[in-house]
Design a protein around this motif. Sequence first.
Motif, PDB file in Angstrom:
ATOM      1  N   GLN A 108       0.849  -1.203   0.000  1.00 21.02           N
ATOM      2  CA  GLN A 108       0.000   0.000   0.000  1.00 21.02           C
ATOM      3  C   GLN A 108       0.886   1.255   0.000  1.00 21.02           C
ATOM      4  O   GLN A 108       1.068   1.921   1.009  1.00 21.02           O
ATOM      5  CB  GLN A 108      -0.945  -0.023   1.200  1.00 21.02           C
ATOM      6  N   ILE A 109       1.398   1.555  -1.171  1.00 18.51           N
ATOM      7  CA  ILE A 109       2.358   2.647  -1.320  1.00 18.51           C
ATOM      8  C   ILE A 109       1.740   4.002  -0.982  1.00 18.51           C
ATOM      9  O   ILE A 109       2.390   4.859  -0.371  1.00 18.51           O
ATOM     10  CB  ILE A 109       2.928   2.662  -2.758  1.00 18.51           C
ATOM     11  N   ALA A 110       0.477   4.194  -1.375  1.00 18.30           N
ATOM     12  CA  ALA A 110      -0.185   5.464  -1.089  1.00 18.30           C
ATOM     13  C   ALA A 110      -0.277   5.703   0.420  1.00 18.30           C
ATOM     14  O   ALA A 110      -0.134   6.843   0.894  1.00 18.30           O
ATOM     15  CB  ALA A 110      -1.575   5.488  -1.718  1.00 18.30           C
ATOM     16  N   TYR A 111      -0.492   4.641   1.189  1.00 19.84           N
ATOM     17  CA  TYR A 111      -0.571   4.770   2.646  1.00 19.84           C
ATOM     18  C   TYR A 111       0.805   5.129   3.220  1.00 19.84           C
ATOM     19  O   TYR A 111       0.914   5.928   4.154  1.00 19.84           O
ATOM     20  CB  TYR A 111      -1.073   3.470   3.272  1.00 19.84           C
ATOM     21  N   LEU A 112       1.842   4.522   2.665  1.00 19.78           N
ATOM     22  CA  LEU A 112       3.202   4.838   3.114  1.00 19.78           C
ATOM     23  C   LEU A 112       3.537   6.303   2.839  1.00 19.78           C
ATOM     24  O   LEU A 112       4.159   6.972   3.672  1.00 19.78           O
ATOM     25  CB  LEU A 112       4.208   3.925   2.422  1.00 19.78           C
ATOM     26  N   ARG A 113       3.109   6.806   1.691  1.00 18.23           N
ATOM     27  CA  ARG A 113       3.330   8.215   1.384  1.00 18.23           C
ATOM     28  C   ARG A 113       2.584   9.113   2.373  1.00 18.23           C
ATOM     29  O   ARG A 113       3.093  10.155   2.784  1.00 18.23           O
ATOM     30  CB  ARG A 113       2.866   8.516  -0.044  1.00 18.23           C
ATOM     31  N   SER A 114       1.381   8.706   2.750  1.00 21.81           N
ATOM     32  CA  SER A 114       0.597   9.489   3.715  1.00 21.81           C
ATOM     33  C   SER A 114       1.283   9.541   5.071  1.00 21.81           C
ATOM     34  O   SER A 114       1.312  10.582   5.725  1.00 21.81           O
ATOM     35  CB  SER A 114      -0.809   8.891   3.856  1.00 21.81           C
ATOM     36  N   LEU A 115       1.831   8.403   5.506  1.00 18.80           N
ATOM     37  CA  LEU A 115       2.572   8.385   6.776  1.00 18.80           C
ATOM     38  C   LEU A 115       3.766   9.334   6.715  1.00 18.80           C
ATOM     39  O   LEU A 115       3.993  10.121   7.642  1.00 18.80           O
ATOM     40  CB  LEU A 115       3.061   6.964   7.072  1.00 18.80           C
ATOM     41  N   THR A 116       4.513   9.268   5.637  1.00 18.97           N
ATOM     42  CA  THR A 116       5.690  10.131   5.483  1.00 18.97           C
ATOM     43  C   THR A 116       5.294  11.597   5.480  1.00 18.97           C
ATOM     44  O   THR A 116       5.911  12.432   6.161  1.00 18.97           O
ATOM     45  CB  THR A 116       6.432   9.789   4.180  1.00 18.97           C
ATOM     46  N   LYS A 117       4.262  11.914   4.712  1.00 20.62           N
ATOM     47  CA  LYS A 117       3.781  13.292   4.627  1.00 20.62           C
ATOM     48  C   LYS A 117       3.326  13.806   5.991  1.00 20.62           C
ATOM     49  O   LYS A 117       3.583  14.965   6.355  1.00 20.62           O
ATOM     50  CB  LYS A 117       2.631  13.364   3.618  1.00 20.62           C
ATOM     51  N   ALA A 118       2.656  12.951   6.764  1.00 20.20           N
ATOM     52  CA  ALA A 118       2.156  13.345   8.079  1.00 20.20           C
ATOM     53  C   ALA A 118       3.296  13.668   9.042  1.00 20.20           C
ATOM     54  O   ALA A 118       3.230  14.630   9.806  1.00 20.20           O
ATOM     55  CB  ALA A 118       1.278  12.235   8.658  1.00 20.20           C
ATOM     56  N   VAL A 119       4.334  12.860   9.017  1.00 19.50           N
ATOM     57  CA  VAL A 119       5.482  13.091   9.905  1.00 19.50           C
ATOM     58  C   VAL A 119       6.265  14.324   9.473  1.00 19.50           C
ATOM     59  O   VAL A 119       6.650  15.160  10.304  1.00 19.50           O
ATOM     60  CB  VAL A 119       6.394  11.842   9.931  1.00 19.50           C
ATOM     61  N   VAL A 120       6.483  14.464   8.168  1.00 21.11           N
ATOM     62  CA  VAL A 120       7.232  15.616   7.655  1.00 21.11           C
ATOM     63  C   VAL A 120       6.537  16.919   8.001  1.00 21.11           C
ATOM     64  O   VAL A 120       7.199  17.936   8.265  1.00 21.11           O
ATOM     65  CB  VAL A 120       7.424  15.481   6.126  1.00 21.11           C
ATOM     66  N   TRP A 121       5.213  16.916   8.033  1.00 24.77           N
ATOM     67  CA  TRP A 121       4.447  18.121   8.386  1.00 24.77           C
ATOM     68  C   TRP A 121       4.921  18.723   9.706  1.00 24.77           C
ATOM     69  O   TRP A 121       4.982  19.937   9.866  1.00 24.77           O
ATOM     70  CB  TRP A 121       2.961  17.776   8.458  1.00 24.77           C
ATOM     71  N   HIS A 122       5.270  17.872  10.649  1.00 22.78           N
ATOM     72  CA  HIS A 122       5.660  18.347  11.977  1.00 22.78           C
ATOM     73  C   HIS A 122       7.036  19.021  11.988  1.00 22.78           C
ATOM     74  O   HIS A 122       7.330  19.810  12.891  1.00 22.78           O
ATOM     75  CB  HIS A 122       5.616  17.191  12.983  1.00 22.78           C
ATOM     76  N   PHE A 123       7.846  18.736  11.019  1.00 23.12           N
ATOM     77  CA  PHE A 123       9.145  19.394  10.927  1.00 23.12           C
ATOM     78  C   PHE A 123       9.032  20.757  10.240  1.00 23.12           C
ATOM     79  O   PHE A 123       9.930  21.585  10.339  1.00 23.12           O
ATOM     80  CB  PHE A 123      10.136  18.510  10.166  1.00 23.12           C
ATOM     81  N   LYS A 124       7.906  20.974   9.582  1.00 24.76           N
ATOM     82  CA  LYS A 124       7.729  22.216   8.825  1.00 24.76           C
ATOM     83  C   LYS A 124       6.797  23.216   9.504  1.00 24.76           C
ATOM     84  O   LYS A 124       6.706  24.366   9.067  1.00 24.76           O
ATOM     85  CB  LYS A 124       7.179  21.901   7.432  1.00 24.76           C
ATOM     86  N   ASN A 125       6.088  22.776  10.533  1.00 23.47           N
ATOM     87  CA  ASN A 125       5.065  23.638  11.129  1.00 23.47           C
ATOM     88  C   ASN A 125       5.246  23.784  12.630  1.00 23.47           C
ATOM     89  O   ASN A 125       5.472  22.800  13.335  1.00 23.47           O
ATOM     90  CB  ASN A 125       3.665  23.063  10.861  1.00 23.47           C
ATOM     91  N   LYS A 126       5.143  25.007  13.081  1.00 25.53           N
ATOM     92  CA  LYS A 126       5.145  25.273  14.511  1.00 25.53           C
ATOM     93  C   LYS A 126       3.756  24.984  15.076  1.00 25.53           C
ATOM     94  O   LYS A 126       2.752  25.072  14.373  1.00 25.53           O
ATOM     95  CB  LYS A 126       5.523  26.730  14.778  1.00 25.53           C
ATOM     96  N   ILE A 127       3.717  24.681  16.366  1.00 25.93           N
ATOM     97  CA  ILE A 127       2.442  24.402  17.020  1.00 25.93           C
ATOM     98  C   ILE A 127       1.812  25.714  17.451  1.00 25.93           C
ATOM     99  O   ILE A 127       2.401  26.493  18.202  1.00 25.93           O
ATOM    100  CB  ILE A 127       2.630  23.482  18.241  1.00 25.93           C
ATOM    101  N   ARG A 128       0.602  25.945  16.962  1.00 30.06           N
ATOM    102  CA  ARG A 128      -0.099  27.174  17.310  1.00 30.06           C
ATOM    103  C   ARG A 128      -0.794  27.030  18.653  1.00 30.06           C
ATOM    104  O   ARG A 128      -1.384  25.999  18.949  1.00 30.06           O
ATOM    105  CB  ARG A 128      -1.135  27.520  16.235  1.00 30.06           C
ATOM    106  N   ARG A 129      -0.738  28.061  19.442  1.00 32.00           N
ATOM    107  CA  ARG A 129      -1.418  28.054  20.723  1.00 32.00           C
ATOM    108  C   ARG A 129      -2.892  28.411  20.534  1.00 32.00           C
ATOM    109  O   ARG A 129      -3.254  29.072  19.539  1.00 32.00           O
ATOM    110  CB  ARG A 129      -0.766  29.042  21.701  1.00 32.00           C
ATOM    111  N   PRO A 130      -3.777  28.017  21.461  1.00 31.97           N
ATOM    112  CA  PRO A 130      -5.204  28.289  21.310  1.00 31.97           C
ATOM    113  C   PRO A 130      -5.505  29.777  21.174  1.00 31.97           C
ATOM    114  O   PRO A 130      -4.922  30.613  21.864  1.00 31.97           O
ATOM    115  CB  PRO A 130      -5.810  27.731  22.607  1.00 31.97           C
TER     116      PRO A 130
END
Length: 317
Positions: free
Chosen positions: A283-305
């Motif tokens: 399931q290559i598409a699922y593997l890409r989704s996992l990678t994309k999800a993790v990479v998102w955290h290296f590119k985005n700061k956590i916004r406060r409420p």
Amino acid sequence: MAERERVDSVPLISLITINYNQAAVTCELLESTRRLNYPRFEIIVVDNASVEDPTERIAKGNYPNVKVVVSPENLGFSGGNNLGMQYAQGDYFFFLNNDTEVTPDLLDQLLKPFQANPRVGIVCPKIRFYFHPTIIQYAGYHPLNPYTGRTWSIGLGETDQGQYDQGGPTDFAHGAAMMASRRAVEEGGAMDESFFLYYEELDWSMQIQRAGFQIYYQPSALIYHKESISVGKASPMKVYYHTRNRLLFMRRNVGGFPLYVFILYYFCFALTKAVLLYAVKGQIAYLRSLTKAVVWHFKNKIRRPAKAVFPSVVTVS
């Protein structure tokens, strides 16, 4: 005159629901609201950029006191509900999935915990599965395990025999049906829109509790949810948001040693297990989704409420 005074003496409740390419389902919810006994409520339908504008179809149904707000873009669950609040005049906001159906005294029962305790911020009803009407979906939530990031609803899959008919504070609200006081939202803030799908109501529950309010489970209030009793079908989009938002939720709400343990557990066990499973199945598409999800955290700061801001008067065309 007496009836008019009775109506004016009770709080206004704003029912907010989101439609996305499901106008027929949304109309079934609206039809069910005719059976509500509560005398003073409005309904806000937020359309999340559906292919077909549902305004005309809803208008033909002649449902009571409905406003349709059409968003030019899909704002997700949290963004759609935040938009709905901007058009709501109520003292309480009742967020409803469009695939739910109400019971006659639902609103009356949901109001009782607010009236008994001013620190109650969100009240949730007992939720049963619509297509299996004796089976519980939600009767409160178990506490979060801060080391694994796991929690689950109390009573899930059990036959309702009155075993969860004692109300009280609970750890999390359920996004399918949750009523919040305007005061709690103004003090605790709106929903964080970066979640888009999944985990947003858990995050918002933590946010409201940090503001000093309780989440309350009210078993005398009952609603039926048309969600399947079985686990929903996986998709690359679902894998992406579940992975990304589980990490996002933990980063926003857990800190210190428990967060370090969670990260170790998640990357060494949970994520590795998922990668191996999808690889074996090809399931290559699922593997890409996992990678994309993790990479998102290296590119985005956590916004406060953010604090919610509401207009005193809203005009809807």
